[in-house]
Design an enzyme around this catalytic site. Structure first.
Site, PDB file in Angstrom:
ATOM      1  N   GLY A  33      40.107  30.493  79.234  1.00 52.76           N
ATOM      2  CA  GLY A  33      41.394  30.047  78.717  1.00 52.76           C
ATOM      3  C   GLY A  33      41.372  28.887  77.761  1.00 52.76           C
ATOM      4  N   PRO A  36      34.514  31.717  79.315  1.00 47.95           N
ATOM      5  CA  PRO A  36      35.029  31.556  77.951  1.00 47.95           C
ATOM      6  C   PRO A  36      34.902  32.849  77.165  1.00 47.95           C
ATOM      7  CG  PRO A  36      32.827  30.642  78.101  1.00 47.95           C
ATOM      8  CD  PRO A  36      33.218  31.045  79.503  1.00 47.95           C
ATOM      9  N   GLY A  37      35.861  33.107  76.308  1.00 48.17           N
ATOM     10  CA  GLY A  37      35.806  34.281  75.442  1.00 48.17           C
ATOM     11  C   GLY A  37      36.186  33.886  74.034  1.00 48.17           C
ATOM     12  N   ARG A  38      37.481  33.666  73.828  1.00 46.81           N
ATOM     13  CA  ARG A  38      38.000  33.281  72.512  1.00 46.81           C
ATOM     14  C   ARG A  38      37.274  32.049  71.953  1.00 46.81           C
ATOM     15  NH1 ARG A  38      43.620  33.748  71.238  1.00 46.81           N
ATOM     16  NH2 ARG A  38      43.960  33.892  73.482  1.00 46.81           N
ATOM     17  N   ARG A  97      47.656  40.523  66.608  1.00 41.77           N
ATOM     18  CA  ARG A  97      48.104  39.238  67.153  1.00 41.77           C
ATOM     19  C   ARG A  97      49.365  38.688  66.459  1.00 41.77           C
ATOM     20  NH1 ARG A  97      45.732  34.930  67.062  1.00 41.77           N
ATOM     21  NH2 ARG A  97      46.280  34.205  69.149  1.00 41.77           N
ATOM     22  N   TYR A 137      52.202  38.417  69.205  1.00 35.53           N
ATOM     23  CA  TYR A 137      52.429  37.060  69.719  1.00 35.53           C
ATOM     24  C   TYR A 137      53.136  36.143  68.723  1.00 35.53           C
ATOM     25  CZ  TYR A 137      48.719  38.377  73.042  1.00 35.53           C
ATOM     26  OH  TYR A 137      47.944  39.004  73.976  1.00 35.53           O
ATOM     27  N   CYS A 141      54.287  51.520  58.825  1.00 40.55           N
ATOM     28  CA  CYS A 141      55.732  51.692  58.705  1.00 40.55           C
ATOM     29  C   CYS A 141      56.471  50.932  59.813  1.00 40.55           C
ATOM     30  CB  CYS A 141      56.070  53.177  58.734  1.00 40.55           C
ATOM     31  SG  CYS A 141      57.761  53.530  58.237  1.00 40.55           S
ATOM     32  N   GLU A 142      56.342  49.603  59.808  1.00 38.15           N
ATOM     33  CA  GLU A 142      57.006  48.700  60.753  1.00 38.15           C
ATOM     34  C   GLU A 142      57.284  47.385  60.051  1.00 38.15           C
ATOM     35  OE1 GLU A 142      57.786  49.170  63.965  1.00 38.15           O
ATOM     36  OE2 GLU A 142      56.672  50.991  64.490  1.00 38.15           O
ATOM     37  N   TYR A 198      40.055  39.047  70.143  1.00 36.69           N
ATOM     38  CA  TYR A 198      41.314  39.797  70.254  1.00 36.69           C
ATOM     39  C   TYR A 198      41.734  40.377  68.904  1.00 36.69           C
ATOM     40  CZ  TYR A 198      41.109  37.440  74.677  1.00 36.69           C
ATOM     41  OH  TYR A 198      40.668  36.988  75.891  1.00 36.69           O
TER      42      TYR A 198
END
Length: 436
Positions: A258, A297-299, A335, A339, A366-367, A395
């Site tokens: 995190g 840990p990742g990000r 992302r 988010y 198309c958004e 991510y």
């Protein structure tokens, strides 16, 4: 030379501007020893580019920060699960945190010997996933409910294999992050209330093929203030004392992951100092307990190590509102749409006379939600120009989809001047092959 005004100071040693070659004066963005413009010409766009040097540097920063306490770094596979990234970390002696049977399979393919340093998290583990993990001989199951405990006990008994367990406790600690990635409050689906943990541990001890080994906690993702981690760990330390008094053997404390990175203020802090403060907050409550600390840990290891290269297809204006339409889209990096996340976007080639303008950077899906930036002041946004969407190492590709029947990008891994294609670009035929 690193150009701080272009926001790359925290992206070194992976991504830096260098003076370009040729008659026209310009600067060009490199990943280690490779020109991103040349990579785009060779491999096309959209293209994910990862830096080995940055991944190594971030892993080593964690390892140094926790050198005073026994620890194992269990990289969070969900952040970036490319097999070559996993192999890179496995060679450093890294363990892994997985949240699905598929992620476990990736780890086993990348390095079968790493199974002994795998922790299995997640609220919905299936019997098949438990069975695969038991056969692999993983380090720890982080159990998140009484029902899950019963299913794990059943699977372990059927295989006659001991399952090492920790309960993921919910410490009810608030963290300043996006509500979708906050996990430490009672209203969230994760873990069991810390006050109910003793009864669940007692139940685990009554099962022949379960072995209580630790306590697990995870309060959320992209948290940039270290204080909530310290608060959560203080509550976990008190629980460890209580469990030991009840006769349980607690060898491990899994602190989860995190720790956030800086997306919008790249010059705001020094990463090693940031990790050192995180280490201080976690280590202080645990130091007297003689436990091994597991970190996920990742990000913070891979986030700054990757960029998404994209090409400007069209420039357009609607009543003064200016748009850059690029060939990457929300299906490649969701992302910003999911988010409202900020990613810095910089030109790959910066002419000396480049002018800035206020634009929205949008994709072809198309958004209306298909955007990477809104009302962003940018330079170098002409049709055919290359842009780098920074901090896309975590991510990014793992959340990519085939929405609008769009094939996913290729991925390349850079080590110095060596380029390795670690995932080939999809073709439409790949998407149709599985359909009847």
């Amino acid at each position: 030379m690193i150009k701080a005004d272009k926001g790359l100071s925290e992206r070194a040693p992976g991504f830096v501007y260098r003076e370009g070659k040729g008659r026209s004066a310009h600067e060009e963005l490199y990943c280690e020893g490779m020109s991103l413009a040349k990579l785009a010409a060779r491999h096309g766009t959209p293209l994910y580019v990862y830096s080995c040097a940055t991944i190594h540097e971030r892993y080593e920063a964690f390892d140094r920060a926790f050198r005073e306490i026994p620890h194992t770094i269990c990289y969070s596979v969900k952040a970036n699960s490319n097999l070559s990234v996993l192999r890179l970390l496995a060679k450093k002696g890294c363990g892994f945190d997985v949240v699905s049977g598929g992620e476990l399979e990736r780890v086993l393919i990348a390095d079968r010997k790493s199974a002994k340093n795998v922790v299995f998290s997640g609220v919905g583990k299936t019997r098949d996933e438990f069975t695969a993990a038991l056969k692999a001989g993983i380090l720890l199951f982080n159990v998140e409910s009484e029902s899950e405990l019963e299913v794990l006990a059943e699977c372990a008994a059927r295989l006659r294999k001991t399952a090492p367990v920790a309960m993921r406790v919910n410490p009810d600690v608030a963290a300043d992050t996006h509500p979708y990635i906050s996990t430490g409050l009672h209203k969230h689906k994760f873990g069991v209330p810390i006050g109910n943990a003793s009864a669940l541990y007692a139940r685990a001890r009554s099962k022949q093929w379960l072995q209580v080994r630790g306590v697990s906690v995870h309060i959320g993702s992209q948290i940039t203030d270290a204080a909530p981690f310290g608060e959560a760990m203080s509550r976990v330390a008190e629980l460890v004392r209580q469990l030991r008094a009840d006769g349980h053997t607690i060898d491990y404390v899994d602190a989860g992951g995190g720790l956030g990175i800086s997306y919008d203020k790249p010059n705001a802090g020094d990463f090693p100092a940031h990790v050192a403060e995180y280490a201080r907050q976690l280590s202080a409550p645990l130091a007297p307990l003689n436990v091994r600390l597991l970190l996920e840990p990742g990000r913070s290891i891979v986030g700054h190590a990757g960029v998404l290269l994209t090409c400007v297809i069209y420039k357009k204006a609607n009543n003064g509102k200016r748009f850059l339409v690029v060939d990457a889209a929300m299906n490649d990096l969701i992302r910003p749409a999911l988010y409202g996340a900020y990613h810095e976007i910089v030109p790959v080639v910066v002419p000396s006379d480049s002018a800035k303008e206020i634009v929205d950077v949008v994709g072809p899906v198309c958004e209306t939600g298909d955007f990477f930036a809104r009302d962003r002041e940018m330079a170098g946004g002409g049709e055919g120009d290359l842009l780098a969407i920074l901090d896309a190492g975590a991510y990014g590709m793992v959340l990519a989809s085939n929405y609008n029947t769009r094939p996913r990008p290729a991925e390349v891994l850079i080590k110095g001047k060596t380029v390795k294609v670690v995932r080939r670009r999809e073709r439409v035929g790949d998407l149709l092959r599985a359909e009847m």
